[in-house]
Design a protein around this motif. Structure first.
Motif, PDB file in Angstrom:
ATOM      1  N   ARG A   1       0.841  -1.188   0.000  1.00 49.00           N
ATOM      2  CA  ARG A   1       0.000   0.000   0.000  1.00 49.00           C
ATOM      3  C   ARG A   1       0.875   1.237   0.000  1.00 49.00           C
ATOM      4  N   THR A   2       0.374   2.302  -0.569  1.00 45.41           N
ATOM      5  CA  THR A   2       1.163   3.530  -0.647  1.00 45.41           C
ATOM      6  C   THR A   2       1.223   4.208   0.713  1.00 45.41           C
ATOM      7  N   PRO A   3       2.332   4.886   1.022  1.00 43.06           N
ATOM      8  CA  PRO A   3       2.400   5.653   2.266  1.00 43.06           C
ATOM      9  C   PRO A   3       1.272   6.679   2.323  1.00 43.06           C
ATOM     10  N   TYR A   4       0.786   6.947   3.527  1.00 43.76           N
ATOM     11  CA  TYR A   4      -0.350   7.849   3.688  1.00 43.76           C
ATOM     12  C   TYR A   4      -0.124   9.196   3.003  1.00 43.76           C
ATOM     13  N   ASN A   5       1.048   9.782   3.224  1.00 47.73           N
ATOM     14  CA  ASN A   5       1.252  11.149   2.726  1.00 47.73           C
ATOM     15  C   ASN A   5       1.398  11.204   1.210  1.00 47.73           C
TER      16      ASN A   5
END
Length: 857
Positions: free
Chosen positions: A612-616
């Motif tokens: 999954r992509t980092p939140y930011n």
């Protein structure tokens, strides 16, 4: 005539029908008594006149008591066997000073005739466990090279009992020691079915920090940005089952002294128990043990290159009966420098040559406290609190030289950019553990709350020089303030149940909720005052909930191990500036191993993972590195999916692993927009189409002499290929590559050891980027002092000064060549002193927030 005499008489009758009938009855009785399933491969030896089962392996496995009495006692023996319930035997091995002794050979013998029954090795805590023992009288033998064998007193094992033996004490064998050779030698690396176990407790290179140690660990790669990966897979790093965010992993690893580590587990085939994000797991195990009382250690360390690193760490544990309390304090001052050179060619004609010198003055703090209370001998409750504040100041000094291709420099942009940053990561954890009396059932429950906060401020004053070094322009000064706050809540339940016929079930549920708030304030100096520029500023909130469940079935037979798992994850995310994401995915795992004999086996594994992509990265942020390099978020990002296949072969000491990874939607940092008028390049994280990685890993230890051992590992052959769209065009890139590590340990005496590690990685391609070759040599001396309560390590790192990383990208209308050097050539010294009862146990708890924390940046 009673029934048993009738059967015995039938056995010797001349009537074939009666003899066949009685034989069938006897066979049926044996099958009912022993619950035994016959097969061609398990025909026992028949060494007495009745054909009674005497094969030792079968006797142990199927709980059969050998029969050696008279004919009339046969059926009495059968009746007694039906009532037998086997016992367990546990214990520990210590040396004469009370230190636990790991990986010691422990053997069990019958006291009546000294017949060997079974054996095992002590674990990293010096503990052993022998199970499924027929009731009777036995004694134990403990043996390790360099020590005299230790024999216990006679131990009586009763039916259905669990007995803890007194500690087995090993003392040096003075007849086998010489002046310059350590006779006790444990291999640095042990190969298990799904992992490698690195035994670093006595390693001379266990100096400095955990990050320093990982750089010299087989199959582990540390990137230029200090990102840790195992076999090039997305890797979960556990430190006593605790996980920290990406932005804090480096600082946490630098806060944990390498000398406090006992083993590092490299789990190359993780089960469905681990979050589907990870294709590999590194589990760092720190020192723990069993005895009541207090224990602790104090450690000071220092290293100096162009910049210095200094630190101190102390821990204290106290155990009294059912209560254990523990705490640690740590401080580390680390000044670091890196130099980056990037040459960008725009539209085939315009050249920007950028030099950036990054200097950080960093202070890391570590505070931990915990408590565990044993409700019974099979269940406990615990609480754990940790916090890791950090402070950074520093500056980025950069110059951008502008010219046409193969022409003199037109102008130079000079930027001296000061920065300051502060933040922390904390964990608040409650946990409960239960195991049944039989040991067949285990239940773990936990709840974890993790707040994370980071504030980063940077200003960008600059000026432009002409051809004659005169100031021709002063751009408006601007500054950025990035603030990130994340709260992560975890609730998790794990259940283990041993089933019949060598099966085991493991299952669990997990709910993870993350609330994130990211603010970027971009201010520009206009007419003497700072004005917020909305175009480059944002305030984004994200809420994500991941509900997951898993189930794993294990089948362990004498020569075969089977593991089948399935993990289900439902993701629901909403955030400012992007479309909500909701998806349900299944992640299967499979592992099978067949043992040909004790030294040869083969295995196969498969695991599907998600990155999954980092939140930011999901929010539409804008960050300026300087006037010509801008990074932005990408709300259109999708997760990356990996299919990991592995075939393992063990040939005595040689281990071969053949790996293939198919990647869909690979994530990579690429330019997505080029402004040819201003020369500004915009970068963002993007999804590529697909990628293929094929590589063969090899591990082979060599004992060169009695005092010189080596461990050799690496990818002897690799091939990578990726394709995707960048700047509107389709690209494909591939390469063949290889790498290796060789670790040499030379023992001069019982208290002096030298360890040297060399590494090399060839050129390769990753994503759509060319990566240059890199090599290194580290060396360290280990000196035991103060009757082994003190240790001195002297270490030299990056001896050849080859810690240089290069990467190149070539696309239409844009190309770049980058070079990065870290100030890692240092000489360091470390001293550790252990006090108190060195075997006091300090519990380590799993917090369950692995995946969420890994995505914080």
């Amino acid at each position: 005539m009673n029934f048993k005499r009738y059967l015995l008489a039938c056995l010797y009758t001349k009537c074939k029908k009666k003899r066949a009938f009685c034989s069938a009855i006897l066979i049926l009785v044996f099958m009912l008594v022993f619950n035994f399933s016959f097969s061609i491969n398990k025909i026992p030896s028949r060494n007495n006149e009745f054909g009674i089962l005497t094969n030792t392996t079968l006797i142990e496995k199927y709980k059969i008591v050998p029969f050696s009495g008279s004919k009339n006692e046969l059926f009495d023996t059968i009746k007694k066997v039906q009532l037998k319930k086997n016992a367990d035997l546990k214990g520990s091995v210590l040396n004469e000073t009370g230190e636990s002794q790991e990986f010691v050979e422990v053997s069990l013998f019958r006291s009546v005739d000294s017949t060997f029954v079974k054996g095992t090795l002590t674990d990293s805590l010096g503990l052993f466990h022998l199970s499924d023992i027929v009731p009777g009288n036995y004694y134990l033998k403990a043996y390790a090279l360099g020590s005299a064998p230790f024999y216990s007193d006679v131990i009586k094992l009763e039916e259905n009992a669990t007995v803890v033996s007194p500690p087995l004490i090993l003392v040096p064998d003075v007849n086998k020691l010489n002046e310059v050779v350590i006779t006790k030698k444990i291999d640095l690396v042990e190969r298990k079915s799904d992992r490698f176990v690195i035994k670093v407790k006595e390693s001379a290179l266990a100096a400095g920090t955990s990050l320093d140690l990982l750089k010299n660990t087989p199959f582990v790669t540390i990137s230029a940005a200090n990102e840790v990966s195992l076999q090039s897979k997305k890797t979960l790093v556990l430190i006593d089952n605790k996980q920290y965010p990406d932005s804090s992993v480096e600082s946490v690893l630098q806060m944990i002294p390498a000398g406090n580590i006992v083993t590092i587990e490299l789990i190359t085939n993780p089960s469905s128990k681990y979050d589907a994000t990870y294709g590999a797991v590194i589990n760092i195990i720190t020192k723990k043990s069993q005895m009541d009382g207090y224990t602790g250690n104090v450690r000071v360390t220092g290293a100096q290159g162009q910049y210095g690193e200094y630190g101190a760490n102390a821990s204290l544990t106290y155990r009294k009966g059912k209560l254990t309390t523990f705490g640690t304090l740590g401080y580390r001052k680390s000044d670091q420098m890196s130099f980056n050179n990037t040459v960008r060619i725009l539209n085939g004609t315009d050249v920007i040559n950028e030099d950036v010198k990054r200097v950080f003055y960093q202070k890391f703090y570590s505070v931990q406290g915990g408590i565990q209370y044993d409700l019974t001998d099979r269940q406990y409750i615990g609480a754990l609190i940790t916090t890791n504040p950090f402070r950074r100041t520093g500056h980025f000094d950069s110059t951008n030289e502008f010219s046409k291709l193969n022409a003199p420099i037109d102008s130079v942009l000079v930027t001296n950019s000061p920065l300051k940053s502060k933040g922390y990561t904390s964990n608040y954890n409650l946990n409960y553990h239960y195991s049944s009396k039989s040991g067949d059932t285990e239940l773990n429950a936990l709840g974890t709350y993790t707040p994370y906060q980071s504030d980063f401020f940077q200003s960008f004053p600059s000026y432009v020089l002409g051809k004659n070094d005169e100031v021709i322009r002063v751009p408006n000064e601007y500054q950025t303030t990035n603030s990130t706050g994340i709260d992560i809540w975890i609730a998790q339940l794990d259940f283990i149940q041993n089933l019949k016929k060598e099966w085991k079930l493991e299952a669990g549920l997990k709910n993870q909720t993350s609330n994130s708030n990211s603010q970027i304030v971009y201010e520009e100096n206009q007419n003497g005052s700072n004005v917020v520029v909305p175009e480059y500023s944002n305030d984004t909130k994200l809420r994500e909930t991941i509900l997951s469940g898993y189930g794993i079935l294990y089948k362990n037979r004498e020569k075969d191990k089977l593991q089948i798992g399935m993990r289900l994850e439902n993701t629901d995310a909403t955030y400012t500036g992007g479309e909500p994401q909701q998806y349900l995915k299944f992640f299967p795992t499979l592992f099978y191993q067949h043992d040909i004999d004790d030294l040869h086996n083969y295995s196969f594994s498969y695991k599907k993972t998600i990155i999954r992509t980092p939140y930011n990265e999901l929010v539409p942020y804008t960050i300026f590195i300087n006037n010509y390099t801008v990074f932005t978020g990408n709300p259109a990002l999708k997760p990356q999916y990996n299919d990991n296949f592995s075939l393992g072969i063990n040939l005595n000491k040689l281990n071969i692993s053949i790996n293939y990874v198919y990647i869909k939607g690979m994530l990579g940092q690429f330019p997505y927009k080029q402004d040819f008028d201003t020369g500004v390049t915009y970068f963002s994280l993007q999804n590529l189409d697909q990628s293929h990685d094929f590589y063969i890993d090899v591990f082979y230890p060599i004992k060169i002499t009695s005092w010189w051992n080596s461990q050799n590992s690496g990818s002897v052959s690799g091939y990578s290929k990726s394709k995707g769209i960048v700047l509107g065009n389709q690209y494909s890139l591939s390469s063949f590559w290889y790498n290796f590590k060789t670790d040499h340990t030379i023992s001069f005496s019982k208290n002096l050891k030298l360890e040297v590690i060399g590494t090399y990685s060839s050129k390769l391609t990753s994503e759509l980027t060319h990566i240059g070759a890199v090599g290194n040599i580290d060396a360290s001396f280990l000196i035991n002092v103060l009757k082994n309560k003190g240790q001195i390590r002297v270490m030299a790192t990056d001896i050849l000064k080859r810690n240089v990383y290069t990467s190149d990208q070539y696309f239409s209308n844009y190309s770049s060549e980058k070079m990065r050097y870290n100030d890692s050539r240092k000489i360091g010294i470390e001293f550790t002193y252990n006090f108190g009862n060195v075997n006091t146990k300090r519990p380590a708890k799993k917090l369950g927030n692995d995946d969420a924390l890994d995505r914080i940046q």
